[in-house]
Design an enzyme around this catalytic site. Structure first.
Site, mmCIF file in Angstrom:
data_model
loop_
_atom_site.group_PDB
_atom_site.id
_atom_site.type_symbol
_atom_site.label_atom_id
_atom_site.label_comp_id
_atom_site.label_asym_id
_atom_site.label_seq_id
_atom_site.Cartn_x
_atom_site.Cartn_y
_atom_site.Cartn_z
ATOM 1 N N LYS A 60 -5.444 -0.465 -3.285
ATOM 2 C CA LYS A 60 -6.202 -1.563 -3.863
ATOM 3 C C LYS A 60 -5.280 -2.347 -4.791
ATOM 4 O O LYS A 60 -4.645 -1.775 -5.672
ATOM 5 C CB LYS A 60 -7.411 -1.059 -4.652
ATOM 6 C CG LYS A 60 -8.192 -2.186 -5.336
ATOM 7 C CD LYS A 60 -9.245 -1.657 -6.293
ATOM 8 C CE LYS A 60 -9.946 -2.809 -7.007
ATOM 9 N NZ LYS A 60 -10.887 -2.348 -8.047
ATOM 10 N N GLN A 61 -5.226 -3.651 -4.589
ATOM 11 C CA GLN A 61 -4.339 -4.486 -5.390
ATOM 12 C C GLN A 61 -5.001 -5.841 -5.648
ATOM 13 O O GLN A 61 -5.794 -6.328 -4.834
ATOM 14 C CB GLN A 61 -3.010 -4.693 -4.656
ATOM 15 C CG GLN A 61 -1.966 -5.509 -5.408
ATOM 16 C CD GLN A 61 -1.615 -4.912 -6.762
ATOM 17 O OE1 GLN A 61 -2.223 -5.292 -7.768
ATOM 18 N NE2 GLN A 61 -0.663 -3.983 -6.782
#
Length: 352
Positions: A239-240
């Site tokens: 997740k970014q």
């Protein structure tokens, strides 16, 4: 949602986003999402049978089932941002059951939340939607505020409540990052042993990442390196935050980079910036999901759809959007989650 509606929500950005052709990192080099993603990618890894089953369980749930894409509802903000700041806009979400209901009614692949939130209704829902237990948090109550990710429970506890996966955050670039990397790597190893998948929130945190009035916490060159560290400790999904600029290494004058990162492997187009993030997830062997960001009110729907289009066309695997969905009436939250999913279901939106 029809493609014409998506184009309308993109507004002036529609042409640049929907018709862009990537000439930086060619899509043929990527491991792209698809119905066979678990078989094609994870079966050749060291993940055991139970991890494969839980990954497939996530990929097979919700409106995006069996597409290789994921839409996840994350609600850990009650700790990260305080319960009041997070749930005052819609107090029904002080009750964790409504968080799970929103994920189910919104057609999500999984729901991600805290030990306490998911445990409070696990017997009722753990078999109805995949649980992702967030194992560490920044408690944000110490005074003065400090910014550190600390463990809130054990991997065994997540396993016992029937979680399909665990999630963790590392503040890469912070003074505490070395300890966090070791803690999370050990926790992920144990999660894999017990058969749970792993998702890493790869966030940057360092006041010196702001230089001359510019915030490089969302620069593609250094967020991508955080991704690369995340897949190194065997995160199955990364997740970014969506990248908004580039040149963090050169502006801050730290670490190491290469001029080809800026001359050949990226451009100013947000799809190309996001593709460099995907490339640093082992060319997509670990799926990149971008975060939806804070709720801005009336523009939330357009922002969510725009982020989804960028992620999909870059070669990403989906979106993990929370505040835009749960800080509104449930029907409006469901509408936003469905709109995000519609981007990934739309055959006319392809990988650039």
């Amino acid at each position: 949602m029809a493609l014409s509606k998506i184009e309308s929500l993109l507004g002036d950005n529609a042409e640049a986003l929907l018709n862009h052709t990537c000439t930086t990192i060619d899509k043929s080099m990527l491991h792209l999402p698809g119905p066979d993603f678990t078989d094609r990618i994870f079966m050749q890894t060291n993940r055991n049978n139970r991890v494969l089953a839980n990954l497939q369980r996530i990929y097979s749930h919700g409106r995006l089932a069996n597409t290789g894409y994921v839409s996840i509802l994350p609600v850990d903000q009650g700790i990260e941002h305080s319960g009041g700041a997070s749930f005052a806009p819609n107090p029904i979400y002080f009750d964790p059951e409504n968080i799970v209901k929103l994920a189910i009614e919104g057609g999500c692949n999984a729901v991600a939340s805290t030990y306490g939130a998911l445990a409070s209704c696990s017997r009722k829902y753990a078999h109805k939607i995949p649980f992702i237990v967030k194992i560490n948090h920044n408690e944000l109550l110490s005074y003065p505020n400090s910014f550190d990710q600390i463990m809130f429970g054990s991997i065994e506890e997540a396993y016992n409540m029937g979680a399909a996966a665990v999630g963790a955050t590392i503040y890469f670039g912070s003074e505490e990052s070395s300890r966090q990397i070791i803690e999370v790597a050990e926790a992920f190893e144990r999660a894999h042993e017990l058969g749970m998948a792993t998702i890493l929130w790869c966030y940057l945190r360092n006041s010196d990442f702001k230089k001359d009035g510019v915030d490089y916490h969302t620069a593609t060159d250094i967020t991508a390196q955080a991704n690369h560290l995340g897949v190194t400790i065997q995160a199955d999904i990364i997740k970014q935050k969506l990248p908004t600029l580039n040149g963090g290494y050169n502006a801050i004058k730290f670490g190491k980079t290469h001029k080809a990162v800026y001359d050949k492997l990226t451009s100013d187009n947000p799809i190309d910036l996001c593709r460099y993030q995907v490339a640093n997830c082992y060319m997509g062997r670990a799926g990149l999901i971008n975060s939806g960001g804070a709720s801005a009110g009336s523009t939330d729907l357009a922002e969510a759809v725009t982020t989804a289009v960028i992620n999909k066309r870059a070669g990403g695997q989906g979106l993990i959007s929370g505040r835009k969905a749960f800080q509104k009436p449930m029907n409006e939250g469901i509408e936003i989650l469905n709109a995000i999913q519609d981007v990934y279901l739309e055959p006319g939106i392809t990988v650039a």
